[in-house]
Design a protein around this motif. Structure first.
Motif, PDB file in Angstrom:
ATOM      1  N   UNK A 144       1.079  -1.477   0.454  1.00 26.37           N
ATOM      2  CA  UNK A 144       0.008  -0.570   0.064  1.00 26.37           C
ATOM      3  C   UNK A 144       1.017   0.750   0.298  1.00 26.37           C
ATOM      4  N   UNK A 145       1.765   1.056   0.938  1.00 26.16           N
ATOM      5  CA  UNK A 145       2.748   2.335   0.664  1.00 26.16           C
ATOM      6  C   UNK A 145       3.823   2.698  -0.725  1.00 26.16           C
ATOM      7  N   UNK A 146       4.330   1.153  -0.976  1.00 21.74           N
ATOM      8  CA  UNK A 146       4.199   1.391  -2.191  1.00 21.74           C
ATOM      9  C   UNK A 146       3.845   2.316  -3.082  1.00 21.74           C
ATOM     10  N   UNK A 147       2.324   1.638  -3.156  1.00 21.51           N
ATOM     11  CA  UNK A 147       1.302   2.450  -4.531  1.00 21.51           C
ATOM     12  C   UNK A 147       1.312   4.331  -3.871  1.00 21.51           C
ATOM     13  N   UNK A 148       1.455   3.999  -2.648  1.00 23.44           N
ATOM     14  CA  UNK A 148       1.230   6.011  -1.861  1.00 23.44           C
ATOM     15  C   UNK A 148       2.311   6.659  -2.636  1.00 23.44           C
ATOM     16  N   UNK A 149       3.541   5.939  -2.811  1.00 24.97           N
ATOM     17  CA  UNK A 149       4.819   6.968  -3.537  1.00 24.97           C
ATOM     18  C   UNK A 149       4.899   6.756  -4.636  1.00 24.97           C
ATOM     19  N   UNK A 150       3.853   5.778  -5.761  1.00 26.75           N
ATOM     20  CA  UNK A 150       4.197   5.913  -6.194  1.00 26.75           C
ATOM     21  C   UNK A 150       3.424   6.860  -6.915  1.00 26.75           C
ATOM     22  N   UNK A 151       2.090   7.338  -6.569  1.00 24.88           N
ATOM     23  CA  UNK A 151       1.161   8.852  -7.084  1.00 24.88           C
ATOM     24  C   UNK A 151       2.159   9.496  -6.804  1.00 24.88           C
ATOM     25  N   UNK A 152       2.837   9.542  -5.750  1.00 29.60           N
ATOM     26  CA  UNK A 152       3.892  10.643  -5.388  1.00 29.60           C
ATOM     27  C   UNK A 152       3.807  11.024  -6.447  1.00 29.60           C
ATOM     28  N   UNK A 153       5.527  10.382  -6.643  1.00 29.37           N
ATOM     29  CA  UNK A 153       6.623  10.634  -8.051  1.00 29.37           C
ATOM     30  C   UNK A 153       5.628  10.194  -9.317  1.00 29.37           C
ATOM     31  N   UNK A 154       4.307  10.327  -9.452  1.00 29.51           N
ATOM     32  CA  UNK A 154       3.872  11.254 -10.521  1.00 29.51           C
ATOM     33  C   UNK A 154       3.006  12.029 -10.851  1.00 29.51           C
ATOM     34  N   UNK A 155       2.911  13.019  -9.341  1.00 28.31           N
ATOM     35  CA  UNK A 155       2.585  14.409  -9.649  1.00 28.31           C
ATOM     36  C   UNK A 155       0.786  14.054  -8.640  1.00 28.31           C
ATOM     37  N   UNK A 156       0.360  12.761  -8.401  1.00 24.59           N
ATOM     38  CA  UNK A 156      -1.122  12.562  -8.257  1.00 24.59           C
ATOM     39  C   UNK A 156      -1.105  12.195  -6.778  1.00 24.59           C
ATOM     40  N   UNK A 157      -1.450  13.318  -6.638  1.00 24.79           N
ATOM     41  CA  UNK A 157      -2.367  13.597  -5.209  1.00 24.79           C
ATOM     42  C   UNK A 157      -3.623  13.107  -4.520  1.00 24.79           C
ATOM     43  N   UNK A 158      -2.895  11.733  -4.321  1.00 22.77           N
ATOM     44  CA  UNK A 158      -4.182  10.219  -3.852  1.00 22.77           C
ATOM     45  C   UNK A 158      -2.837   9.472  -2.891  1.00 22.77           C
ATOM     46  N   UNK A 159      -4.029   8.633  -2.101  1.00 20.15           N
ATOM     47  CA  UNK A 159      -3.028   8.227  -0.531  1.00 20.15           C
ATOM     48  C   UNK A 159      -4.670   7.192  -0.503  1.00 20.15           C
ATOM     49  N   UNK A 160      -3.460   6.278   0.027  1.00 15.98           N
ATOM     50  CA  UNK A 160      -4.546   5.267   0.708  1.00 15.98           C
ATOM     51  C   UNK A 160      -4.100   4.782   1.890  1.00 15.98           C
ATOM     52  N   UNK A 161      -4.971   4.673   3.323  1.00 20.69           N
ATOM     53  CA  UNK A 161      -4.521   4.531   4.804  1.00 20.69           C
ATOM     54  C   UNK A 161      -5.521   2.738   5.100  1.00 20.69           C
ATOM     55  N   UNK A 162      -4.635   2.644   6.009  1.00 24.21           N
ATOM     56  CA  UNK A 162      -5.751   1.345   6.828  1.00 24.21           C
ATOM     57  C   UNK A 162      -6.324   2.056   8.106  1.00 24.21           C
ATOM     58  N   UNK A 163      -8.110   1.358   8.180  1.00 24.36           N
ATOM     59  CA  UNK A 163      -8.679   1.784   9.248  1.00 24.36           C
ATOM     60  C   UNK A 163      -9.255   0.890   9.887  1.00 24.36           C
ATOM     61  N   UNK A 164      -8.784  -0.041  10.246  1.00 27.18           N
ATOM     62  CA  UNK A 164      -9.157  -1.145  10.668  1.00 27.18           C
ATOM     63  C   UNK A 164      -8.408  -1.713  10.943  1.00 27.18           C
ATOM     64  N   UNK A 165      -7.139  -1.490  11.483  1.00 31.68           N
ATOM     65  CA  UNK A 165      -5.893  -2.321  12.276  1.00 31.68           C
ATOM     66  C   UNK A 165      -5.921  -3.584  13.349  1.00 31.68           C
ATOM     67  N   UNK A 166      -5.414  -4.499  12.768  1.00 32.46           N
ATOM     68  CA  UNK A 166      -5.830  -5.202  13.944  1.00 32.46           C
ATOM     69  C   UNK A 166      -4.568  -6.173  13.970  1.00 32.46           C
ATOM     70  N   UNK A 167      -3.526  -5.841  14.924  1.00 27.18           N
ATOM     71  CA  UNK A 167      -2.041  -6.268  14.560  1.00 27.18           C
ATOM     72  C   UNK A 167      -2.071  -7.802  14.564  1.00 27.18           C
ATOM     73  N   UNK A 168      -1.062  -8.061  13.217  1.00 28.19           N
ATOM     74  CA  UNK A 168      -0.574  -9.296  12.821  1.00 28.19           C
ATOM     75  C   UNK A 168      -1.754 -10.331  12.557  1.00 28.19           C
TER      76      UNK A 168
END
Length: 320
Positions: free
Chosen positions: A215-239
């Protein structure tokens, strides 16, 4: 001084040793030697076992801190340098509305560093007494980065769950037009102690971390393309890899003229060319017809002649 080491330094070193122990349980980890330490503490990759052999994938970087004492802060004002014997006081002063007020140097480089990484960045905390390791995704920081361009200080806050957009903004800087932002990282992606390093638990932790890295690799790819978009996790349960299937996502735009639109149009070009050639080769003329008007953004001279030769007529009619 020979024979003397500050207690805090020694305890900090122990925390890094502990983090290294857990990171090597997830894959391979190379600590950054202290002489080269500019913020990142570990360069890592995940490990996958097949036929009693390990292969490595999904590189990422980690900043480490002790639980309840480390603050992951970037930017802000530089702390005053301690005076040496015989030195005069050297506080900077700035004239503000007729009054002299102390103003330290703004450490903008820290914020620039945070948002310019080329590998997924994670932060971890270690608890030496409990032999516990917790690793957090930093993906929520992109929401604040795109929504609030003027930042004086950024803090990444493990275990905080407030809304990144509505509730992250803190105090306005006294000598700067930006604000402080305290970004919630929510629950950790990986949460382990020394009694949880059995193979099934480690396998699930690695699977969860692989999803977070992707997911973070995708965020970095969008940033490098100049596209202001991002994803993040909303319901994390560890492991728990399944908990990471729920994603938040957003896009950001502005009504002001800026440098991003030309870059975004340029980034779109290769994707549009590739999609057009695929649709044409697959004889999907209906969707190709809907795609073709995008090429009105471009001139024939901006596309290589050998590609022009392969483009369908429905696309060529839109090229300038």
């Amino acid at each position: 001084m020979p024979g003397v080491l500050g207690y805090g330094w020694h305890e900090g070193n122990r925390g890094e040793y502990l983090a290294q122990y857990f990171l090597t349980a997830l894959g391979v980890s190379a600590p950054v030697i202290r002489q080269e330490d500019i913020g990142v503490d570990f360069f890592c990759s995940l490990a996958k076992e097949e036929n009693k052999k390990l292969t490595f994938h999904s590189p990422f970087i980690v900043q480490q801190g002790a639980v309840d004492s480390k603050e992951f802060v970037y930017g802000g004002l530089q702390k005053p340098r301690a005076k040496k014997d015989g030195e005069k006081e050297i506080d900077e002063e700035k004239e503000v509305e007729g009054e002299k007020k102390k103003a330290g140097k703004w450490m903008s480089e820290g914020i620039d560093w945070l948002f310019s990484q080329k590998l997924p960045l994670f932060v971890c905390t270690t608890d030496r007494e409990k032999a516990r390791f917790r690793l957090y995704s930093t993906s929520p920081m992109w929401l604040v980065h795109y929504h609030f361009p003027k930042k004086f200080l950024v803090e990444l806050c493990p275990d905080k769950c407030h809304d990144p957009i509505r509730d992250s903004q803190g105090a306005k800087a006294e000598h700067h037009e930006g604000y402080e932002y305290h970004i919630p990282l929510r629950e950790p992606i990986v949460d382990l102690d020394v009694f949880q390093l059995d193979k099934p638990t480690r396998t699930k932790a690695i699977e969860a971390l692989e999803i977070a890295i992707r997911v973070e690799q995708e965020n970095l790819a969008w940033r490098d393309l100049g596209i202001h978009a991002a994803s993040w996790f909303t319901d994390i349960k560890p492991n728990e890899p399944d908990s990471l299937k729920t994603l938040g996502g957003s896009v950001f735009w502005t009504d002001g003229q800026g440098p991003h639109v030309p870059r975004q149009i340029e980034s779109l070009k290769l994707m549009a060319i590739n999609l057009a050639l695929n649709l044409h080769a697959q004889k999907d003329e209906e969707r190709l017809k809907y795609l073709a008007p995008i090429f009105a953004f471009y001139a024939k001279g901006e596309i290589s002649p050998w590609i022009i030769e392969k483009m369908p007529d429905v696309v060529l009619q839109y090229l300038k």
